[in-house]
Design an enzyme around this catalytic site. Structure first.
Site, PDB file in Angstrom:
ATOM      1  N   HIS A  35       0.819  -1.214   0.000  1.00 41.77           N
ATOM      2  CA  HIS A  35       0.000   0.000   0.000  1.00 41.77           C
ATOM      3  C   HIS A  35       0.858   1.273   0.000  1.00 41.77           C
ATOM      4  O   HIS A  35       0.584   2.183  -0.786  1.00 41.77           O
ATOM      5  CB  HIS A  35      -0.989   0.031   1.156  1.00 41.77           C
ATOM      6  CG  HIS A  35      -2.026   1.088   0.962  1.00 41.77           C
ATOM      7  ND1 HIS A  35      -3.115   0.932   0.141  1.00 41.77           N
ATOM      8  CD2 HIS A  35      -2.110   2.358   1.429  1.00 41.77           C
ATOM      9  CE1 HIS A  35      -3.825   2.035   0.115  1.00 41.77           C
ATOM     10  NE2 HIS A  35      -3.245   2.921   0.908  1.00 41.77           N
ATOM     11  N   TYR A  56       1.726   5.156  -2.612  1.00 42.70           N
ATOM     12  CA  TYR A  56       2.076   6.544  -2.296  1.00 42.70           C
ATOM     13  C   TYR A  56       3.499   6.877  -2.744  1.00 42.70           C
ATOM     14  O   TYR A  56       3.792   8.043  -3.025  1.00 42.70           O
ATOM     15  CB  TYR A  56       1.856   6.799  -0.805  1.00 42.70           C
ATOM     16  CG  TYR A  56       0.393   6.739  -0.487  1.00 42.70           C
ATOM     17  CD1 TYR A  56      -0.453   7.795  -0.815  1.00 42.70           C
ATOM     18  CD2 TYR A  56      -0.175   5.594   0.066  1.00 42.70           C
ATOM     19  CE1 TYR A  56      -1.811   7.724  -0.587  1.00 42.70           C
ATOM     20  CE2 TYR A  56      -1.536   5.510   0.305  1.00 42.70           C
ATOM     21  CZ  TYR A  56      -2.343   6.583  -0.032  1.00 42.70           C
ATOM     22  OH  TYR A  56      -3.696   6.503   0.174  1.00 42.70           O
ATOM     23  N   HIS A  78      -9.961   0.161 -10.649  1.00 43.41           N
ATOM     24  CA  HIS A  78      -9.563   1.170  -9.659  1.00 43.41           C
ATOM     25  C   HIS A  78      -8.076   1.445  -9.744  1.00 43.41           C
ATOM     26  O   HIS A  78      -7.641   2.609  -9.729  1.00 43.41           O
ATOM     27  CB  HIS A  78      -9.926   0.691  -8.252  1.00 43.41           C
ATOM     28  CG  HIS A  78      -9.259   1.463  -7.171  1.00 43.41           C
ATOM     29  ND1 HIS A  78      -9.653   2.732  -6.809  1.00 43.41           N
ATOM     30  CD2 HIS A  78      -8.191   1.165  -6.372  1.00 43.41           C
ATOM     31  CE1 HIS A  78      -8.868   3.184  -5.842  1.00 43.41           C
ATOM     32  NE2 HIS A  78      -7.979   2.249  -5.554  1.00 43.41           N
ATOM     33  N   PHE A  79      -7.293   0.403  -9.833  1.00 48.97           N
ATOM     34  CA  PHE A  79      -5.840   0.544  -9.897  1.00 48.97           C
ATOM     35  C   PHE A  79      -5.428   1.378 -11.105  1.00 48.97           C
ATOM     36  O   PHE A  79      -4.524   2.216 -11.027  1.00 48.97           O
ATOM     37  CB  PHE A  79      -5.239  -0.864  -9.980  1.00 48.97           C
ATOM     38  CG  PHE A  79      -3.765  -0.923  -9.763  1.00 48.97           C
ATOM     39  CD1 PHE A  79      -3.231  -0.751  -8.509  1.00 48.97           C
ATOM     40  CD2 PHE A  79      -2.903  -1.196 -10.816  1.00 48.97           C
ATOM     41  CE1 PHE A  79      -1.869  -0.818  -8.292  1.00 48.97           C
ATOM     42  CE2 PHE A  79      -1.537  -1.267 -10.610  1.00 48.97           C
ATOM     43  CZ  PHE A  79      -1.017  -1.080  -9.341  1.00 48.97           C
ATOM     44  N   HIS A  80      -6.126   1.176 -12.224  1.00 48.33           N
ATOM     45  CA  HIS A  80      -5.751   1.887 -13.443  1.00 48.33           C
ATOM     46  C   HIS A  80      -6.134   3.364 -13.405  1.00 48.33           C
ATOM     47  O   HIS A  80      -5.435   4.191 -14.013  1.00 48.33           O
ATOM     48  CB  HIS A  80      -6.367   1.208 -14.668  1.00 48.33           C
ATOM     49  CG  HIS A  80      -5.594   0.017 -15.143  1.00 48.33           C
ATOM     50  ND1 HIS A  80      -5.715  -1.232 -14.574  1.00 48.33           N
ATOM     51  CD2 HIS A  80      -4.651  -0.108 -16.113  1.00 48.33           C
ATOM     52  CE1 HIS A  80      -4.912  -2.078 -15.187  1.00 48.33           C
ATOM     53  NE2 HIS A  80      -4.242  -1.432 -16.117  1.00 48.33           N
ATOM     54  N   ARG A 117     -11.078 -10.897 -11.323  1.00 47.26           N
ATOM     55  CA  ARG A 117      -9.859 -10.289 -11.840  1.00 47.26           C
ATOM     56  C   ARG A 117      -8.918 -11.386 -12.317  1.00 47.26           C
ATOM     57  O   ARG A 117      -9.042 -12.551 -11.927  1.00 47.26           O
ATOM     58  CB  ARG A 117      -9.180  -9.437 -10.774  1.00 47.26           C
ATOM     59  CG  ARG A 117      -8.667 -10.218  -9.582  1.00 47.26           C
ATOM     60  CD  ARG A 117      -8.150  -9.312  -8.485  1.00 47.26           C
ATOM     61  NE  ARG A 117      -7.049  -8.473  -8.902  1.00 47.26           N
ATOM     62  CZ  ARG A 117      -6.354  -7.677  -8.091  1.00 47.26           C
ATOM     63  NH1 ARG A 117      -6.654  -7.636  -6.804  1.00 47.26           N
ATOM     64  NH2 ARG A 117      -5.376  -6.930  -8.545  1.00 47.26           N
ATOM     65  N   ARG A 118      -8.021 -11.025 -13.207  1.00 46.41           N
ATOM     66  CA  ARG A 118      -6.950 -11.893 -13.704  1.00 46.41           C
ATOM     67  C   ARG A 118      -7.427 -12.997 -14.631  1.00 46.41           C
ATOM     68  O   ARG A 118      -6.610 -13.717 -15.185  1.00 46.41           O
ATOM     69  CB  ARG A 118      -6.155 -12.533 -12.554  1.00 46.41           C
ATOM     70  CG  ARG A 118      -5.600 -11.578 -11.528  1.00 46.41           C
ATOM     71  CD  ARG A 118      -4.712 -12.309 -10.531  1.00 46.41           C
ATOM     72  NE  ARG A 118      -4.157 -11.417  -9.532  1.00 46.41           N
ATOM     73  CZ  ARG A 118      -4.635 -11.290  -8.304  1.00 46.41           C
ATOM     74  NH1 ARG A 118      -5.664 -12.029  -7.922  1.00 46.41           N
ATOM     75  NH2 ARG A 118      -4.078 -10.457  -7.446  1.00 46.41           N
TER      76      ARG A 118
END
Length: 558
Positions: A231, A235, A382-384, A447-448
């Site tokens: 996580h 950042y 979300h990650f993208h 996912r995946r």
């Protein structure tokens, strides 16, 4: 008594040192190469998921997925961050000395060696474990050793950067450090602390296991140590983008930043609250008490505070600029923004993506809502739109001014136009692809997984529209990547000029305000950071060694 004056916030240095520039350019070359390779792997993934394309030469889908994650999420970002932070220090604190610069080069070559080791194992299909490398998926030991080299390479480069920062403080006692230099130091300290987790997992668990020295691995512990790192990794990617937003974009606009002191405070809060939150990625994992999951959810929400501080600061800058351009109505300032300047357009479009990205992050970190979307392709979407839009688009904007600055070239009309095409093509592709991923995730798409793995014609038919949308979005993104490579080449081969292109660094509305002393009390900052980590992780990790929980030994969790 401090001899502080407002003018001392900024170094008289206005350019990056030429010797430092060669090191920066070497890192940026890796960024362009990694973007092309990782982007190609990403395009092929979306085509395979649509069910309309089969991979040639025996290439596996998950082999591509691993390459895409490692090369973009780790390699590309790490090389950019090392190069950009060296540039920020050289520009605001002054040139690195020989020792500091040598550490930068050693770190670069160690990272390069590690990247090649890891990539070779992925190419040989000996490391198809995704970038998260969850056990019991097992890779060749060379892959783990290569990843270790990449991390160690960043440590070496970071050591040189921190030496430059603290040397400036020693040479300028009683003065507030330049903002970009301070931000770099915060990001580097956070990085050293958080990578202890993944380094411990790889050195003491994965490498001995992959070499056959031990038969089993503590899966719960390995996942916890990964997310202790995983996580704050987000950042580590994001804070260099925030450096551009706070300290550079106001200068691009020709106005002042909102608040130097507020910017420093927001970075301190990221240092405190970005690390003791990794368990919110493990809300469905057994073996961790609900209390500790809940505590880390609360700590995760604390990160919203500096994010909102950043949003307020930036939109205050934008409105101030618009008012100076003659805007009078409530939102007229929006029209006055310099939409024809690619440095601004890339950043602003990225910021807009961060709005739904932040809302999605709140859902991901919420105990009950997480149950709906956990392990679905929502998470990928979300990650993208968090890393793949605001972070990467800001990196492109930084390269737009940084590359010509260090090579003595000019941002001509062609380079600027390429930057604009890049901004809008990337936004179109990312918007289509991530929207499809979010919709499909809400309907339960895992996912995946590939099209052929959905298990039934009825289910596959329901999701094929989303998969085709992903392929369309991925195709636009690949076009944007080609534009980015062309922009990169144009920026380092464009017309030369006597004076280097400006590396813009802003002044602030609170320019004459005295420094807030405690935010540069590094002993205090590190003590608070460690204290929060100990509160969040001591009991959960102790229980993994002392209690008979699923996954504590062998592979029972999986």
């Amino acid at each position: 008594m401090s001899n502080y004056t407002g003018s001392e916030i900024f170094s008289s240095k206005t350019t990056v040192d030429k010797k430092d520039s060669r090191l920066i350019l070497a890192n940026m070359a890796w960024v362009a190469f990694a973007l092309l390779i990782g982007g190609t792997a990403g395009l092929l993934q979306t085509l395979v998921r649509s069910g309309q394309f089969e991979l040639p030469f025996g290439i596996g889908y998950y082999q591509l997925l691993t390459l895409h994650g490692v090369i973009l999420a780790l390699v590309m970002t790490f090389f950019f961050i090392m190069g950009f932070q060296i540039a920020a220090l050289s520009r605001t604190a002054g040139a690195l000395n020989n020792t500091e610069r040598r550490l930068g080069w050693v770190g670069f070559w160690v990272m390069t060696a590690g990247t090649l080791m890891s990539a070779s194992m992925i190419a040989l299909n000996e490391a198809t474990v995704l970038y998260t490398f969850y056990a019991p998926l097992q890779a060749h030991a060379i892959h783990y050793i290569g990843l270790t080299f990449v991390i160690v390479g960043t440590w070496i480069s970071v050591a040189g950067q921190l030496m430059r920062y603290f040397r400036w403080r020693k040479e300028n006692k009683g003065q507030k450090t330049p903002l970009l230099s301070y931000m770099t130091a915060i990001n580097n300290v956070m990085w050293i602390v958080c990578t202890i987790g993944v380094a411990s997992a790889v050195l003491f668990q994965f490498i001995p296991w992959s070499l056959g020295w031990v038969e089993t691995i503590n899966i719960t512990l390995s996942r916890t140590l990964f997310w202790y790192f995983g996580h704050p990794l987000v950042y580590f990617w994001l804070l260099p983008a925030y450096m551009v937003w706070y300290a550079i974009i106001p200068k691009v606009l020709g106005t002042k930043g909102f608040s130097d002191n507020l910017a420093r405070l927001s970075f301190v809060l990221f240092l405190f609250f970005s690390i003791p939150v990794g368990i919110h990625h493990q809300l469905v994992d057994p073996g961790i008490d609900a209390f500790w999951k809940g505590l880390q959810v609360v700590l995760t929400f604390m990160v919203i505070v500096p994010s909102l501080m950043t949003a307020f600061s930036m939109f205050a800058v934008f409105e101030t600029y618009g008012r100076k351009q003659g805007a009078t109505g409530l939102l007229d300032w929006f029209k006055k923004l310099p939409w024809t300047d690619a440095r601004f357009a890339l950043v602003f479009i990225g910021m807009l993506f961060f709005i739904p990205g932040g809302l999605g992050g709140i859902i991901n970190a919420s105990g009950q809502m997480n149950q709906l979307i956990h392990n679905t392709i929502w998470v990928v979407g979300h990650f993208h739109i968090t890393v793949g839009a605001p972070v990467i688009l800001t990196y492109f904007a930084a390269m737009l001014f940084l590359l010509p600055h260090i090579t003595g070239r000019k941002i001509d009309k062609i380079a600027n136009r390429l930057g604009l095409f890049l901004a809008y093509t990337w936004a179109l592709g990312m918007g289509i692809m991530s929207l499809a991923m979010h919709w499909a995730g809400l309907r339960g798409a895992p996912r995946r997984s590939t099209f052929s793995e959905y298990g039934g014609a009825e289910i596959a038919g329901e999701w094929i529209t989303y998969q085709v949308m992903q392929a369309v979005g991925g195709s636009f993104l690949f076009i944007a990547i080609i534009i980015a490579i062309l922009m990169f080449l144009k920026l380092i081969t464009g017309p030369k000029q006597t004076e280097p292109e400006e590396f813009p660094v802003a002044m602030f509305m609170d320019q004459d305000a005295p420094p807030v002393k405690w935010v540069e009390n590094w002993r205090l900052l590190i003590i608070i950071t460690i204290f929060l980590i100990l509160i969040a992780y001591t009991v959960p990790i102790t229980q993994m060694f002392t209690e008979n929980i699923p996954g504590a030994k062998g592979f029972r969790l999986w």
